[in-house]
Design a protein around this motif. Structure first.
Motif, PDB file in Angstrom:
ATOM      1  N   ARG A 143       0.822  -1.210   0.000  1.00  0.00           N
ATOM      2  CA  ARG A 143       0.000   0.000   0.000  1.00  0.00           C
ATOM      3  C   ARG A 143       0.857   1.261   0.000  1.00  0.00           C
ATOM      4  O   ARG A 143       0.606   2.208  -0.749  1.00  0.00           O
ATOM      5  CB  ARG A 143      -0.914  -0.036   1.230  1.00  0.00           C
ATOM      6  CG  ARG A 143      -1.890   1.109   1.314  1.00  0.00           C
ATOM      7  CD  ARG A 143      -2.735   0.977   2.563  1.00  0.00           C
ATOM      8  NE  ARG A 143      -3.410   2.232   2.857  1.00  0.00           N
ATOM      9  CZ  ARG A 143      -3.878   2.560   4.052  1.00  0.00           C
ATOM     10  NH1 ARG A 143      -3.741   1.715   5.057  1.00  0.00           N
ATOM     11  NH2 ARG A 143      -4.472   3.720   4.252  1.00  0.00           N
ATOM     12  N   VAL A 144       1.906   1.290   0.839  1.00  0.00           N
ATOM     13  CA  VAL A 144       2.796   2.450   0.903  1.00  0.00           C
ATOM     14  C   VAL A 144       3.549   2.614  -0.414  1.00  0.00           C
ATOM     15  O   VAL A 144       3.671   3.726  -0.947  1.00  0.00           O
ATOM     16  CB  VAL A 144       3.781   2.322   2.083  1.00  0.00           C
ATOM     17  CG1 VAL A 144       4.825   3.433   2.039  1.00  0.00           C
ATOM     18  CG2 VAL A 144       3.031   2.373   3.412  1.00  0.00           C
ATOM     19  N   LEU A 145       4.053   1.520  -0.967  1.00  0.00           N
ATOM     20  CA  LEU A 145       4.787   1.574  -2.230  1.00  0.00           C
ATOM     21  C   LEU A 145       3.914   2.120  -3.352  1.00  0.00           C
ATOM     22  O   LEU A 145       4.348   2.958  -4.151  1.00  0.00           O
ATOM     23  CB  LEU A 145       5.292   0.179  -2.602  1.00  0.00           C
ATOM     24  CG  LEU A 145       6.604  -0.265  -1.956  1.00  0.00           C
ATOM     25  CD1 LEU A 145       6.774  -1.768  -2.112  1.00  0.00           C
ATOM     26  CD2 LEU A 145       7.779   0.472  -2.567  1.00  0.00           C
ATOM     27  N   THR A 146       2.678   1.625  -3.421  1.00  0.00           N
ATOM     28  CA  THR A 146       1.764   2.079  -4.479  1.00  0.00           C
ATOM     29  C   THR A 146       1.478   3.562  -4.344  1.00  0.00           C
ATOM     30  O   THR A 146       1.429   4.293  -5.343  1.00  0.00           O
ATOM     31  CB  THR A 146       0.455   1.276  -4.420  1.00  0.00           C
ATOM     32  OG1 THR A 146       0.747  -0.120  -4.555  1.00  0.00           O
ATOM     33  CG2 THR A 146      -0.485   1.686  -5.548  1.00  0.00           C
ATOM     34  N   GLU A 147       1.314   4.040  -3.102  1.00  0.00           N
ATOM     35  CA  GLU A 147       1.063   5.470  -2.879  1.00  0.00           C
ATOM     36  C   GLU A 147       2.267   6.311  -3.313  1.00  0.00           C
ATOM     37  O   GLU A 147       2.118   7.336  -3.987  1.00  0.00           O
ATOM     38  CB  GLU A 147       0.759   5.717  -1.405  1.00  0.00           C
ATOM     39  CG  GLU A 147       0.463   7.178  -1.087  1.00  0.00           C
ATOM     40  CD  GLU A 147       0.449   7.443   0.408  1.00  0.00           C
ATOM     41  OE1 GLU A 147       1.550   7.524   1.003  1.00  0.00           O
ATOM     42  OE2 GLU A 147      -0.638   7.560   0.974  1.00  0.00           O
ATOM     43  N   LEU A 148       3.472   5.874  -2.935  1.00  0.00           N
ATOM     44  CA  LEU A 148       4.683   6.606  -3.321  1.00  0.00           C
ATOM     45  C   LEU A 148       4.863   6.606  -4.840  1.00  0.00           C
ATOM     46  O   LEU A 148       5.295   7.604  -5.426  1.00  0.00           O
ATOM     47  CB  LEU A 148       5.910   5.979  -2.652  1.00  0.00           C
ATOM     48  CG  LEU A 148       6.010   6.112  -1.126  1.00  0.00           C
ATOM     49  CD1 LEU A 148       7.166   5.283  -0.593  1.00  0.00           C
ATOM     50  CD2 LEU A 148       6.171   7.570  -0.725  1.00  0.00           C
ATOM     51  N   ASN A 149       4.537   5.502  -5.478  1.00  0.00           N
ATOM     52  CA  ASN A 149       4.710   5.376  -6.921  1.00  0.00           C
ATOM     53  C   ASN A 149       3.841   6.361  -7.694  1.00  0.00           C
ATOM     54  O   ASN A 149       4.139   6.705  -8.835  1.00  0.00           O
ATOM     55  CB  ASN A 149       4.388   3.937  -7.344  1.00  0.00           C
ATOM     56  CG  ASN A 149       4.916   3.608  -8.723  1.00  0.00           C
ATOM     57  OD1 ASN A 149       6.123   3.597  -8.950  1.00  0.00           O
ATOM     58  ND2 ASN A 149       4.018   3.350  -9.655  1.00  0.00           N
ATOM     59  N   LEU A 150       2.766   6.845  -7.067  1.00  0.00           N
ATOM     60  CA  LEU A 150       1.853   7.782  -7.724  1.00  0.00           C
ATOM     61  C   LEU A 150       2.267   9.243  -7.545  1.00  0.00           C
ATOM     62  O   LEU A 150       1.716  10.119  -8.198  1.00  0.00           O
ATOM     63  CB  LEU A 150       0.432   7.591  -7.177  1.00  0.00           C
ATOM     64  CG  LEU A 150      -0.261   6.270  -7.538  1.00  0.00           C
ATOM     65  CD1 LEU A 150      -1.560   6.134  -6.769  1.00  0.00           C
ATOM     66  CD2 LEU A 150      -0.522   6.189  -9.034  1.00  0.00           C
ATOM     67  N   GLN A 151       3.238   9.498  -6.655  1.00  0.00           N
ATOM     68  CA  GLN A 151       3.630  10.880  -6.383  1.00  0.00           C
ATOM     69  C   GLN A 151       4.526  11.417  -7.501  1.00  0.00           C
ATOM     70  O   GLN A 151       5.554  10.823  -7.838  1.00  0.00           O
ATOM     71  CB  GLN A 151       4.344  10.963  -5.032  1.00  0.00           C
ATOM     72  CG  GLN A 151       3.438  10.626  -3.862  1.00  0.00           C
ATOM     73  CD  GLN A 151       4.126  10.774  -2.523  1.00  0.00           C
ATOM     74  OE1 GLN A 151       5.166  11.408  -2.411  1.00  0.00           O
ATOM     75  NE2 GLN A 151       3.536  10.194  -1.486  1.00  0.00           N
ATOM     76  N   LYS A 152       4.163  12.559  -8.070  1.00  0.00           N
ATOM     77  CA  LYS A 152       4.855  13.115  -9.242  1.00  0.00           C
ATOM     78  C   LYS A 152       6.283  13.544  -8.923  1.00  0.00           C
ATOM     79  O   LYS A 152       7.149  13.523  -9.809  1.00  0.00           O
ATOM     80  CB  LYS A 152       4.061  14.307  -9.792  1.00  0.00           C
ATOM     81  CG  LYS A 152       2.699  13.923 -10.351  1.00  0.00           C
ATOM     82  CD  LYS A 152       1.957  15.140 -10.895  1.00  0.00           C
ATOM     83  CE  LYS A 152       0.604  14.736 -11.459  1.00  0.00           C
ATOM     84  NZ  LYS A 152      -0.154  15.910 -11.975  1.00  0.00           N
ATOM     85  N   GLU A 153       6.547  13.949  -7.668  1.00  0.00           N
ATOM     86  CA  GLU A 153       7.888  14.436  -7.321  1.00  0.00           C
ATOM     87  C   GLU A 153       8.889  13.299  -7.128  1.00  0.00           C
ATOM     88  O   GLU A 153      10.085  13.542  -6.969  1.00  0.00           O
ATOM     89  CB  GLU A 153       7.834  15.303  -6.065  1.00  0.00           C
ATOM     90  CG  GLU A 153       7.402  14.583  -4.807  1.00  0.00           C
ATOM     91  CD  GLU A 153       5.899  14.612  -4.587  1.00  0.00           C
ATOM     92  OE1 GLU A 153       5.482  14.432  -3.420  1.00  0.00           O
ATOM     93  OE2 GLU A 153       5.150  14.813  -5.567  1.00  0.00           O
ATOM     94  N   ILE A 154       8.414  12.051  -7.139  1.00  0.00           N
ATOM     95  CA  ILE A 154       9.289  10.887  -6.987  1.00  0.00           C
ATOM     96  C   ILE A 154       9.616  10.313  -8.371  1.00  0.00           C
ATOM     97  O   ILE A 154       8.722  10.099  -9.183  1.00  0.00           O
ATOM     98  CB  ILE A 154       8.629   9.819  -6.100  1.00  0.00           C
ATOM     99  CG1 ILE A 154       8.513  10.352  -4.668  1.00  0.00           C
ATOM    100  CG2 ILE A 154       9.418   8.507  -6.117  1.00  0.00           C
ATOM    101  CD1 ILE A 154       7.763   9.434  -3.714  1.00  0.00           C
ATOM    102  N   VAL A 155      10.911  10.063  -8.608  1.00  0.00           N
ATOM    103  CA  VAL A 155      11.321   9.548  -9.923  1.00  0.00           C
ATOM    104  C   VAL A 155      11.744   8.083  -9.880  1.00  0.00           C
ATOM    105  O   VAL A 155      11.735   7.405 -10.910  1.00  0.00           O
ATOM    106  CB  VAL A 155      12.474  10.395 -10.514  1.00  0.00           C
ATOM    107  CG1 VAL A 155      11.992  11.801 -10.813  1.00  0.00           C
ATOM    108  CG2 VAL A 155      13.684  10.422  -9.586  1.00  0.00           C
TER     109      VAL A 155
END
Length: 301
Positions: A143-155
């Motif tokens: 769940r945490v990984l999926t949320e982070l993967n959707l954040q635009k500032e993360i590459v």
């Protein structure tokens, strides 16, 4: 019936069904429930080899099924290619989906039910911002990984990036943090996924303090992400999967806390559950002191 379709979707296999008295061979991609005020029904969506098109099948109309050894011929189509006009999105909950389609479903606002069991964790996961697959060890991690993967500032996301040595009970041990996050501005963060109730564990505190030191030495930041609850609300329960009462709780960020082994603590941003216990203890002590004062007043005045 439901578990049979979860199994074939997990294994990317075809299945032969009798649907409304007609034989069909399908490649099932999505299993979802639809509910309104009157009823709740289960559906499977996939490619029908007889009709040569994407179809939705109601599970209650399937009289028999048999899993085939053949793997899918096609790649699962995006959910946006499926005609869901007869359903209301808000009343659809996906129970199983292709491993690379969870991000898309979340971005479209669909509900995803965590149906993972002991057999599914640990498991390999590969999201769009991961250069290589990583090992996901719990539904909360996913769940945490999926949320982070959707954040635009993360590459980029990298799982279990470092082995960090630390000492606990006079033994040298190894701590492997969960994720390394690369941001578009060049910064990096080491992230540990934990429940708030686990943060104050003495061994975890030693690990986190060492990880914070390691991150600082290498120009990074260490932080903890998770949900605010006790460990008893989130644990693996054998073949019956996870006792997970955390799905409705928001994911939040916790500041790593310093833990002094002599019984004193300097805690920053205490989790609400821990702070509540501390406040309760103080209240009991004050009541006890007040009772002593009242007794002394009647004895000596």
């Amino acid at each position: 019936m439901k578990n049979a379709f979860i199994k074939v979707i997990n294994e990317n296999r075809k299945i032969r069904i009798i649907y409304n008295d007609l034989e069909r061979i399908i490649e099932p991609y999505y299993l979802f429930s639809f509910y309104n005020f009157k009823y709740k029904s289960l559906y499977v969506a996939g490619f029908c080899h007889q009709r040569k098109e994407q179809r939705i099948f109601k599970l209650s109309r399937i009289s028999s099924r048999k899993q085939l050894n053949e793997k899918w011929d096609l790649s699962p189509y995006p959910i946006t290619d499926l005609d869901l006009s007869s359903f209301e999105n808000g009343n659809i909950e996906f129970l199983k989906w292709p491993s690379d389609k969870g991000e898309e479903l979340l971005s479209l606002g669909f509900k995803l039910k965590d149906m993972e069991s002991k057999r599914d964790y640990p498991k390999q996961i590969k999201l769009s911002k991961m250069n290589k697959p990583g090992t996901c060890r719990s539904p909360l991690e996913e769940r945490v990984l999926t949320e982070l993967n959707l954040q635009k500032e993360i590459v980029e996301l990298e799982m279990e990036p470092y082995k960090i040595s630390y000492s606990f009970n006079n033994e040298i041990r190894t701590y492997i943090p969960d994720i390394l996050v690369y941001y578009i501005d060049g910064t990096k963060k080491i992230i540990e996924i934990k429940l708030s109730g686990e943060i104050v564990d003495p061994q975890n505190q030693v690990k986190f303090e060492r990880a914070k030191e390691f991150a600082h030495q290498n120009g990074m930041t260490f932080l903890i992400r998770g949900v605010d609850t006790e460990a008893s609300n989130y644990r693996q329960t054998g073949e019956f999967g996870w006792n997970d009462n955390t799905r409705s709780l928001p994911i939040r960020e916790f500041e790593p806390m310093e833990f002094l082994m002599l019984g004193q603590s300097n805690l920053k941003n205490e989790p609400p559950s821990f702070a509540k216990k501390k406040s309760k203890n103080i209240f009991v002590i004050l009541l006890f002191a007040l009772a002593i004062l009242i007794i002394l007043k009647y004895l000596f005045f």
